[in-house]
Scaffold this motif. Structure first.
Motif, PDB file in Angstrom:
ATOM      1  N   PHE A  20       0.828  -1.208   0.000  1.00  0.00           N
ATOM      2  CA  PHE A  20       0.000   0.000   0.000  1.00  0.00           C
ATOM      3  C   PHE A  20       0.866   1.263   0.000  1.00  0.00           C
ATOM      4  CE2 PHE A  20      -3.624  -2.503   2.225  1.00  0.00           C
ATOM      5  CZ  PHE A  20      -3.903  -3.175   1.051  1.00  0.00           C
ATOM      6  N   VAL A  21       2.087   1.149  -0.537  1.00  0.00           N
ATOM      7  CA  VAL A  21       3.020   2.265  -0.679  1.00  0.00           C
ATOM      8  C   VAL A  21       3.362   2.379  -2.160  1.00  0.00           C
ATOM      9  CG1 VAL A  21       5.330   3.114  -0.095  1.00  0.00           C
ATOM     10  CG2 VAL A  21       3.967   1.922   1.633  1.00  0.00           C
ATOM     11  N   GLY A  22       3.468   3.607  -2.655  1.00  0.00           N
ATOM     12  CA  GLY A  22       3.823   3.810  -4.051  1.00  0.00           C
ATOM     13  C   GLY A  22       2.636   4.232  -4.900  1.00  0.00           C
ATOM     14  N   GLY A  23       1.600   4.693  -4.251  1.00  0.00           N
ATOM     15  CA  GLY A  23       0.399   5.145  -4.949  1.00  0.00           C
ATOM     16  C   GLY A  23      -0.675   5.469  -3.933  1.00  0.00           C
ATOM     17  N   ARG A  24      -1.884   5.457  -4.396  1.00  0.00           N
ATOM     18  CA  ARG A  24      -3.029   5.728  -3.520  1.00  0.00           C
ATOM     19  C   ARG A  24      -3.890   4.482  -3.439  1.00  0.00           C
ATOM     20  NH1 ARG A  24      -4.663  11.949  -4.846  1.00  0.00           N
ATOM     21  NH2 ARG A  24      -2.533  12.721  -4.691  1.00  0.00           N
ATOM     22  N   VAL A  25      -4.487   4.283  -2.278  1.00  0.00           N
ATOM     23  CA  VAL A  25      -5.383   3.149  -2.065  1.00  0.00           C
ATOM     24  C   VAL A  25      -6.750   3.705  -1.722  1.00  0.00           C
ATOM     25  CG1 VAL A  25      -5.834   1.088  -0.689  1.00  0.00           C
ATOM     26  CG2 VAL A  25      -3.479   1.716  -1.232  1.00  0.00           C
ATOM     27  N   THR A  26      -7.762   3.266  -2.471  1.00  0.00           N
ATOM     28  CA  THR A  26      -9.118   3.704  -2.204  1.00  0.00           C
ATOM     29  C   THR A  26      -9.999   2.486  -1.980  1.00  0.00           C
ATOM     30  OG1 THR A  26      -9.757   3.728  -4.535  1.00  0.00           O
ATOM     31  CG2 THR A  26      -8.849   5.757  -3.642  1.00  0.00           C
ATOM     32  N   MET A  27     -11.013   2.687  -1.165  1.00  0.00           N
ATOM     33  CA  MET A  27     -12.009   1.644  -0.916  1.00  0.00           C
ATOM     34  C   MET A  27     -13.376   2.230  -1.228  1.00  0.00           C
ATOM     35  SD  MET A  27     -10.596  -0.127   2.582  1.00  0.00           S
ATOM     36  CE  MET A  27     -10.384   1.394   3.484  1.00  0.00           C
ATOM     37  N   THR A  28     -14.201   1.441  -1.839  1.00  0.00           N
ATOM     38  CA  THR A  28     -15.545   1.898  -2.172  1.00  0.00           C
ATOM     39  C   THR A  28     -16.417   1.974  -0.921  1.00  0.00           C
ATOM     40  OG1 THR A  28     -16.257  -0.356  -2.562  1.00  0.00           O
ATOM     41  CG2 THR A  28     -15.407   0.876  -4.484  1.00  0.00           C
ATOM     42  N   ALA A  29     -17.601   2.538  -1.082  1.00  0.00           N
ATOM     43  CA  ALA A  29     -18.546   2.652   0.037  1.00  0.00           C
ATOM     44  C   ALA A  29     -18.890   1.278   0.601  1.00  0.00           C
ATOM     45  CB  ALA A  29     -19.806   3.379  -0.421  1.00  0.00           C
ATOM     46  N   GLY A  30     -19.006   0.294  -0.268  1.00  0.00           N
ATOM     47  CA  GLY A  30     -19.315  -1.060   0.193  1.00  0.00           C
ATOM     48  C   GLY A  30     -18.236  -1.633   1.086  1.00  0.00           C
ATOM     49  N   ILE A  31     -16.993  -1.370   0.760  1.00  0.00           N
ATOM     50  CA  ILE A  31     -15.890  -1.834   1.604  1.00  0.00           C
ATOM     51  C   ILE A  31     -15.884  -1.064   2.919  1.00  0.00           C
ATOM     52  CG2 ILE A  31     -13.376  -2.036   1.816  1.00  0.00           C
ATOM     53  CD1 ILE A  31     -14.553  -4.004  -0.191  1.00  0.00           C
ATOM     54  N   ASN A  32     -16.065   0.245   2.839  1.00  0.00           N
ATOM     55  CA  ASN A  32     -16.079   1.052   4.060  1.00  0.00           C
ATOM     56  C   ASN A  32     -17.207   0.664   5.012  1.00  0.00           C
ATOM     57  OD1 ASN A  32     -13.785   2.687   3.773  1.00  0.00           O
ATOM     58  ND2 ASN A  32     -14.858   3.988   2.314  1.00  0.00           N
ATOM     59  N   ALA A  33     -18.285   0.104   4.477  1.00  0.00           N
ATOM     60  CA  ALA A  33     -19.420  -0.296   5.318  1.00  0.00           C
ATOM     61  C   ALA A  33     -19.187  -1.628   6.033  1.00  0.00           C
ATOM     62  CB  ALA A  33     -20.685  -0.382   4.462  1.00  0.00           C
ATOM     63  N   LEU A  34     -18.164  -2.358   5.659  1.00  0.00           N
ATOM     64  CA  LEU A  34     -17.880  -3.640   6.304  1.00  0.00           C
ATOM     65  C   LEU A  34     -17.391  -3.434   7.738  1.00  0.00           C
ATOM     66  CD1 LEU A  34     -15.883  -5.389   3.420  1.00  0.00           C
ATOM     67  CD2 LEU A  34     -18.277  -5.812   4.066  1.00  0.00           C
ATOM     68  N   SER A  35     -17.499  -4.467   8.530  1.00  0.00           N
ATOM     69  CA  SER A  35     -16.948  -4.411   9.891  1.00  0.00           C
ATOM     70  C   SER A  35     -15.429  -4.298   9.806  1.00  0.00           C
ATOM     71  CB  SER A  35     -17.332  -5.671  10.662  1.00  0.00           C
ATOM     72  OG  SER A  35     -16.624  -6.794  10.142  1.00  0.00           O
TER      73      SER A  35
END
Length: 110
Positions: A20-35
């Protein structure tokens, strides 16, 4: 595309995905809603992904993966942008002109 260029892109993509180094990491709303526990499993699965085949990686750049965690299907993908994030990179093999963006999502969000 040359084999050397594909290998450079693969190396850069693997570094981003695994660390997770060397760029940007994004998570969608569905991932963010997970526990938190589920998110940790998904992030671990992305980092350890190694099931690249001719079907899911025809250019051998390691820029996409599909996997399951607890019976749910997920995708990750890496896109290449110019330094302004307004257009595609002209040379994804050159980190001086490319910002890599790793997106992690539920398959149902694709």
């Amino acid at each position: 595309m040359s084999q050397a260029r594909s290998q450079t892109i693969q190396r850069l993509n693997d570094a981003l995905r695994q660390t997770f180094v060397g760029g940007r990491v994004t998570m969608t709303a569905g991932i963010n809603a997970l526990s938190d526990d589920a998110k940790a499993k998904v992030l671990s699965a992305v980092r350890s992904f190694s099931e690249f085949t001719a079907d899911n990686d025809p250019h051998k750049e390691h820029d996409f993966g599909s996997f399951e965690v607890d019976g749910e299907k997920f995708f990750w993908k890496i896109d290449y942008y110019d330094l302004t994030l307004e257009g595609g990179s002209e040379n994804p093999a050159d980190p001086a002109v490319t910002i890599r963006v790793l997106t992690i999502m539920l398959a149902s969000e694709y």
